[in-house]
Design a protein around this motif. Sequence first.
Motif, PDB file in Angstrom:
ATOM      1  N   ASP A   7     -54.572  18.447  37.922  1.00  0.00           N
ATOM      2  CA  ASP A   7     -53.671  19.455  38.479  1.00  0.00           C
ATOM      3  C   ASP A   7     -54.448  20.584  39.166  1.00  0.00           C
ATOM      4  OD1 ASP A   7     -51.257  18.281  37.887  1.00  0.00           O
ATOM      5  OD2 ASP A   7     -50.955  19.371  36.013  1.00  0.00           O
ATOM      6  N   VAL A   8     -55.573  20.987  38.596  1.00  0.00           N
ATOM      7  CA  VAL A   8     -56.397  22.006  39.239  1.00  0.00           C
ATOM      8  C   VAL A   8     -56.889  21.508  40.598  1.00  0.00           C
ATOM      9  CG1 VAL A   8     -58.580  23.282  39.103  1.00  0.00           C
ATOM     10  CG2 VAL A   8     -57.112  23.120  37.093  1.00  0.00           C
ATOM     11  N   VAL A   9     -57.334  20.267  40.651  1.00  0.00           N
ATOM     12  CA  VAL A   9     -57.796  19.692  41.921  1.00  0.00           C
ATOM     13  C   VAL A   9     -56.657  19.660  42.932  1.00  0.00           C
ATOM     14  CG1 VAL A   9     -58.680  17.602  43.031  1.00  0.00           C
ATOM     15  CG2 VAL A   9     -59.622  18.341  40.822  1.00  0.00           C
ATOM     16  N   ARG A  10     -55.493  19.133  42.519  1.00  0.00           N
ATOM     17  CA  ARG A  10     -54.349  19.033  43.439  1.00  0.00           C
ATOM     18  C   ARG A  10     -53.913  20.401  43.939  1.00  0.00           C
ATOM     19  NH1 ARG A  10     -52.653  14.512  40.022  1.00  0.00           N
ATOM     20  NH2 ARG A  10     -51.690  15.965  38.553  1.00  0.00           N
ATOM     21  N   ALA A  11     -53.916  21.390  43.057  1.00  0.00           N
ATOM     22  CA  ALA A  11     -53.483  22.727  43.456  1.00  0.00           C
ATOM     23  C   ALA A  11     -54.396  23.305  44.526  1.00  0.00           C
ATOM     24  CB  ALA A  11     -53.444  23.654  42.246  1.00  0.00           C
ATOM     25  N   HIS A  12     -55.700  23.162  44.364  1.00  0.00           N
ATOM     26  CA  HIS A  12     -56.616  23.685  45.369  1.00  0.00           C
ATOM     27  C   HIS A  12     -56.456  22.969  46.709  1.00  0.00           C
ATOM     28  CE1 HIS A  12     -58.781  25.458  41.867  1.00  0.00           C
ATOM     29  NE2 HIS A  12     -59.019  26.409  42.742  1.00  0.00           N
ATOM     30  N   HIS A  13     -56.284  21.650  46.667  1.00  0.00           N
ATOM     31  CA  HIS A  13     -56.083  20.908  47.921  1.00  0.00           C
ATOM     32  C   HIS A  13     -54.780  21.317  48.599  1.00  0.00           C
ATOM     33  CE1 HIS A  13     -58.874  17.369  46.528  1.00  0.00           C
ATOM     34  NE2 HIS A  13     -59.511  18.527  46.640  1.00  0.00           N
ATOM     35  N   ALA A  14     -53.726  21.499  47.814  1.00  0.00           N
ATOM     36  CA  ALA A  14     -52.438  21.910  48.382  1.00  0.00           C
ATOM     37  C   ALA A  14     -52.543  23.283  49.032  1.00  0.00           C
ATOM     38  CB  ALA A  14     -51.370  21.924  47.292  1.00  0.00           C
ATOM     39  N   LEU A  15     -53.239  24.203  48.386  1.00  0.00           N
ATOM     40  CA  LEU A  15     -53.392  25.546  48.943  1.00  0.00           C
ATOM     41  C   LEU A  15     -54.266  25.533  50.192  1.00  0.00           C
ATOM     42  CD1 LEU A  15     -53.746  27.494  45.604  1.00  0.00           C
ATOM     43  CD2 LEU A  15     -51.891  27.760  47.269  1.00  0.00           C
ATOM     44  N   ALA A  16     -55.235  24.630  50.248  1.00  0.00           N
ATOM     45  CA  ALA A  16     -56.026  24.500  51.470  1.00  0.00           C
ATOM     46  C   ALA A  16     -55.148  24.059  52.631  1.00  0.00           C
ATOM     47  CB  ALA A  16     -57.164  23.502  51.249  1.00  0.00           C
ATOM     48  N   VAL A  17     -54.258  23.091  52.381  1.00  0.00           N
ATOM     49  CA  VAL A  17     -53.325  22.635  53.406  1.00  0.00           C
ATOM     50  C   VAL A  17     -52.458  23.790  53.892  1.00  0.00           C
ATOM     51  CG1 VAL A  17     -51.249  21.227  53.760  1.00  0.00           C
ATOM     52  CG2 VAL A  17     -53.256  20.239  52.655  1.00  0.00           C
ATOM     53  N   ALA A  18     -52.072  24.671  52.977  1.00  0.00           N
ATOM     54  CA  ALA A  18     -51.195  25.790  53.314  1.00  0.00           C
ATOM     55  C   ALA A  18     -51.947  26.978  53.918  1.00  0.00           C
ATOM     56  CB  ALA A  18     -50.439  26.246  52.075  1.00  0.00           C
ATOM     57  N   GLY A  19     -53.258  26.856  54.105  1.00  0.00           N
ATOM     58  CA  GLY A  19     -54.026  27.902  54.765  1.00  0.00           C
ATOM     59  C   GLY A  19     -54.499  29.018  53.867  1.00  0.00           C
ATOM     60  N   ASP A  48     -60.764  22.876  49.587  1.00  0.00           N
ATOM     61  CA  ASP A  48     -60.691  21.460  49.946  1.00  0.00           C
ATOM     62  C   ASP A  48     -61.895  20.651  49.483  1.00  0.00           C
ATOM     63  OD1 ASP A  48     -62.629  22.306  51.732  1.00  0.00           O
ATOM     64  OD2 ASP A  48     -61.500  21.791  53.538  1.00  0.00           O
ATOM     65  N   GLU A  49     -62.874  21.314  48.864  1.00  0.00           N
ATOM     66  CA  GLU A  49     -64.039  20.618  48.330  1.00  0.00           C
ATOM     67  C   GLU A  49     -63.924  20.303  46.837  1.00  0.00           C
ATOM     68  OE1 GLU A  49     -67.837  22.153  50.843  1.00  0.00           O
ATOM     69  OE2 GLU A  49     -66.953  23.651  49.489  1.00  0.00           O
ATOM     70  N   ILE A  50     -62.845  20.734  46.215  1.00  0.00           N
ATOM     71  CA  ILE A  50     -62.748  20.604  44.773  1.00  0.00           C
ATOM     72  C   ILE A  50     -62.442  19.159  44.383  1.00  0.00           C
ATOM     73  CG2 ILE A  50     -61.567  21.399  42.693  1.00  0.00           C
ATOM     74  CD1 ILE A  50     -63.411  23.440  44.184  1.00  0.00           C
ATOM     75  N   ASP A  51     -63.239  18.653  43.434  1.00  0.00           N
ATOM     76  CA  ASP A  51     -62.990  17.368  42.814  1.00  0.00           C
ATOM     77  C   ASP A  51     -63.158  17.546  41.304  1.00  0.00           C
ATOM     78  OD1 ASP A  51     -65.744  17.270  42.172  1.00  0.00           O
ATOM     79  OD2 ASP A  51     -66.216  16.105  43.964  1.00  0.00           O
ATOM     80  N   GLN A 225     -49.886  16.129  51.200  1.00  0.00           N
ATOM     81  CA  GLN A 225     -50.718  16.491  52.347  1.00  0.00           C
ATOM     82  C   GLN A 225     -52.159  16.740  51.921  1.00  0.00           C
ATOM     83  OE1 GLN A 225     -49.593  16.528  55.686  1.00  0.00           O
ATOM     84  NE2 GLN A 225     -47.973  15.459  54.561  1.00  0.00           N
ATOM     85  N   GLY A 226     -52.327  17.290  50.715  1.00  0.00           N
ATOM     86  CA  GLY A 226     -53.670  17.548  50.221  1.00  0.00           C
ATOM     87  C   GLY A 226     -54.458  16.293  49.934  1.00  0.00           C
ATOM     88  N   ARG A 227     -53.769  15.184  49.698  1.00  0.00           N
ATOM     89  CA  ARG A 227     -54.449  13.920  49.424  1.00  0.00           C
ATOM     90  C   ARG A 227     -54.857  13.202  50.696  1.00  0.00           C
ATOM     91  NH1 ARG A 227     -50.295  13.371  45.423  1.00  0.00           N
ATOM     92  NH2 ARG A 227     -49.105  12.026  46.815  1.00  0.00           N
ATOM     93  N   ARG A 228     -54.341  13.607  51.837  1.00  0.00           N
ATOM     94  CA  ARG A 228     -54.594  12.885  53.094  1.00  0.00           C
ATOM     95  C   ARG A 228     -56.000  13.131  53.609  1.00  0.00           C
ATOM     96  NH1 ARG A 228     -49.496  13.608  57.050  1.00  0.00           N
ATOM     97  NH2 ARG A 228     -50.735  12.128  58.204  1.00  0.00           N
TER      98      ARG A 228
END
Length: 228
Positions: A7-19, A48-51, A225-228
């Motif tokens: 969830d932490v990874v997904r949240a960071h990717h989602a926020l990157a998508v949202a700018g 967007d670098e978080i794994d 979108q964050g997974r793309r």
Amino acid sequence: MNEQVADVVRAHHALAVAGHDDMVWGHVSIRDRDGRGIWIKASGWCFDEIDPDRVLLVSWDGEVLEGEGKRHIEYPIHTRILTARPDVDCVIHTHAMAASAFASLEVPIRAINHDGVLFTEPDIPRFTRTGSLIRTKELGDALAETLGDARACLIPQHGLVAVGMDVAHAVMHTVLLDRACSIQLTAMAAGGPKRWSDPAEVALKVAECWPPSQIEAGWDYLARQGRR
């Protein structure tokens, strides 16, 4: 993979998508289910670098219990808010551009569109004790006190903090707050706003536009979108 780490990874990717990324600054935390502290990204990485290998378990006192890397020095934002808010499981701090600009104006947020209704009636709180780093327990407690039971708080000269009962609500509160600030800045630049929802319509729109199903729908979109 640990579900909370995911969830932490997904949240960071989602926020990157949202700018909401700001090079290597800003962070999402999730309360550890076993009460040991918080799961939060390691310092030095962009959203967007978080794994999974870049997520840490940090104790309530700032000790890294699991994971490799340094913790963020502003971890008290997360630990102190989560201590003060048992209803919250996720805390987000970003330096979103529109919210940062709007926070400097000292004007109330108006419910100009759907996004703004979550942050008015009453107006969103603003933490003004410092615009510098929140790196101590005392400042973290002061921020938590200012936040109170609100969904989010603006930090003039710094950014925003948003919270939620889960990662979906916290991410959506973060994104919707910045969008509300952005649309109001646009309206102000055009000489307005002249119209916005009154308290009764705000209450109606909170119920109609932002029930849990719609929060989840927005979160699911950003996560995809964050997974793309």
